[in-house]
Design an enzyme around this catalytic site. Sequence first.
Site, mmCIF file in Angstrom:
data_model
loop_
_atom_site.group_PDB
_atom_site.id
_atom_site.type_symbol
_atom_site.label_atom_id
_atom_site.label_comp_id
_atom_site.label_asym_id
_atom_site.label_seq_id
_atom_site.Cartn_x
_atom_site.Cartn_y
_atom_site.Cartn_z
ATOM 1 N N VAL A 69 0.842 -1.204 0.000
ATOM 2 C CA VAL A 69 0.000 0.000 0.000
ATOM 3 C C VAL A 69 0.878 1.256 0.000
ATOM 4 C CG1 VAL A 69 -1.732 1.256 1.375
ATOM 5 C CG2 VAL A 69 -1.814 -1.238 1.242
ATOM 6 N N GLY A 90 3.371 3.310 -4.675
ATOM 7 C CA GLY A 90 3.526 3.637 -6.092
ATOM 8 C C GLY A 90 3.307 2.458 -7.026
ATOM 9 N N SER A 148 -1.771 -0.063 -5.753
ATOM 10 C CA SER A 148 -2.579 -1.005 -4.967
ATOM 11 C C SER A 148 -4.052 -0.583 -4.914
ATOM 12 C CB SER A 148 -2.015 -1.180 -3.556
ATOM 13 O OG SER A 148 -2.285 -0.051 -2.781
ATOM 14 N N ALA A 177 -5.851 1.246 -7.030
ATOM 15 C CA ALA A 177 -6.534 1.042 -8.310
ATOM 16 C C ALA A 177 -6.765 -0.448 -8.564
ATOM 17 C CB ALA A 177 -5.706 1.647 -9.448
ATOM 18 N N ALA A 178 -5.791 -1.283 -8.194
ATOM 19 C CA ALA A 178 -5.933 -2.718 -8.447
ATOM 20 C C ALA A 178 -7.068 -3.312 -7.613
ATOM 21 C CB ALA A 178 -4.615 -3.436 -8.143
ATOM 22 N N ASP A 233 -3.198 5.221 -13.340
ATOM 23 C CA ASP A 233 -3.183 3.983 -12.545
ATOM 24 C C ASP A 233 -4.338 3.063 -12.931
ATOM 25 O OD1 ASP A 233 -1.124 5.162 -11.191
ATOM 26 O OD2 ASP A 233 -1.876 4.673 -9.189
HETATM 27 O O1 PMV Z 1 1.941 6.808 -6.660
HETATM 28 P P1 PMV Z 1 1.257 6.247 -7.850
HETATM 29 O O2 PMV Z 1 1.914 5.122 -8.494
HETATM 30 O O3 PMV Z 1 -0.205 6.052 -7.649
HETATM 31 O O4 PMV Z 1 1.472 7.330 -8.997
HETATM 32 C C1 PMV Z 1 0.693 8.377 -9.242
HETATM 33 C C2 PMV Z 1 1.219 9.071 -10.441
HETATM 34 C C3 PMV Z 1 1.118 10.566 -10.369
HETATM 35 O O5 PMV Z 1 1.485 11.046 -11.656
HETATM 36 C C4 PMV Z 1 2.067 11.129 -9.340
HETATM 37 C C5 PMV Z 1 -0.307 11.017 -10.052
HETATM 38 C C6 PMV Z 1 -1.308 10.727 -11.131
HETATM 39 O O6 PMV Z 1 -2.496 10.774 -10.807
HETATM 40 O O7 PMV Z 1 -0.947 10.485 -12.279
#
Ligand code: PMV
Length: 308
Positions: free
Chosen positions: A97, A100, A103, A105-106, A147
Site C-alpha cells: 500500500v 507507487g 494497490s 486502483a488494483a 493507474d
Molecule cells: O503513486 P502512484 O503510483 O499512484 O502514482 C501516481 C502518479 C502521479 O502522476 C504522481 C499522479 C497521477 O495521478 O498520475
Amino acid sequence: MTRSFAPGKVILFGEHAVVYGRPALAAPVTQVHADVEVRDSDHTGIWIDAPDVNLRAELNTLPSDDPLASVIHNFLFLARVSPFPKLKIKINSTIPVASGLGSGAAVTVALTRALSSHLHFAMSDEEINAFAYEIEKIHHGTPSGIDNTVVTYAKPVYFIKGQPIEILKVGHPFTMVIGDTGVSAPTKESVGAVRKLWEADRVKWERVFDEVGGIVRQARRAMKSGEWELLGGLMNVNHELLQKMTVSSPELDELVGVARKTGALGAKLSGGGRGGNMIALVPLEMAEAVAGSLKEAGAKNTIITQVS
Ligand code: PMV
C-alpha cells in the site's frame, strides 16, 4: 463464488507531469496483484474481510469515505441493486500500500469486476476504467487516471489524461528491477506538493513538465526500437526532473544510485515518490545482481519484471 484479479503497475516515465496533461508511460506488474472473491452468504448485510488492511466489517458500519466501502456503494448505486444482497467479500493483495505500485486502483478494479460478474451487471473494460477513475478521484484529489487505466487493461500504455488509450507496442521486451524503499508515501501528498510549486510559479513548472513530456516521447521511440542505453539515460534525466519537483527522497536517491553503480542502464523513482518504489532498467543477466545490491542497500523488497 466469483473471483477476480488485477495486477500492480509501475510508471516508467512521466509521473506528476501527467497530471498537467503531459504524456506518461506505464506498465502492469503481474508479480503482484489484488485478488477479490465475492460469494453469497447466509448472514445479513455485506461483509468485507481484507486482512492486509486489518479490516473485517459489515459495509454499513464503515464510514462512507472508506475506500472499499465507496467502491461497493458506488457499484450498487450504478447497478441499481436494491435491496442490498447478502454477500461475503474477501480481499487479498500482494501489492504494498502507498508505494507507487497502484494497490488502490488494483483493488478497485478487481472488486468492481468481481461484483459486476457476481451480480450479473456486465461492464466493459472501458466502463470499469471510467468507474475506477471516479473512485480514484474521491481518494486522490486530482489523479491523471493512469493507474486505473494500466490496471484495467493490464497492458503497457502511453497515456495522456483525457485522451483515448494507446496500448504501447514494445518492440523488444526489456527487464526492470523494482526496489521498495519501505517508506510509505501517500500519492495525494506528493501530488499536492507539486501543485503548490506549480501554483507559485506556473511558467517555470510548465517548462519542467514540457521537458518531461519530451523525455516520454523519446522513451516511447526508444522502447519501440530497442535502444536500451538511450532509454536508461532518459530514465536518469526523468529522475533529475522529479528531484527538482521535490518528490524524491534520500532513500529513493540511494537506491537509484546503487542500481546505476551495479549495472543498471538507468534508474528513477516511480509513482508519487517521497518513498515507495524505484525502478531500474537492466540487462536480463544483471537483474539478480542489481536486485541483490538494492536489498543490501536497504530495499525492503525487490521485484524483477519484464515489460513486453
Ligand atoms: O503513486 P502512484 O503510483 O499512484 O502514482 C501516481 C502518479 C502521479 O502522476 C504522481 C499522479 C497521477 O495521478 O498520475
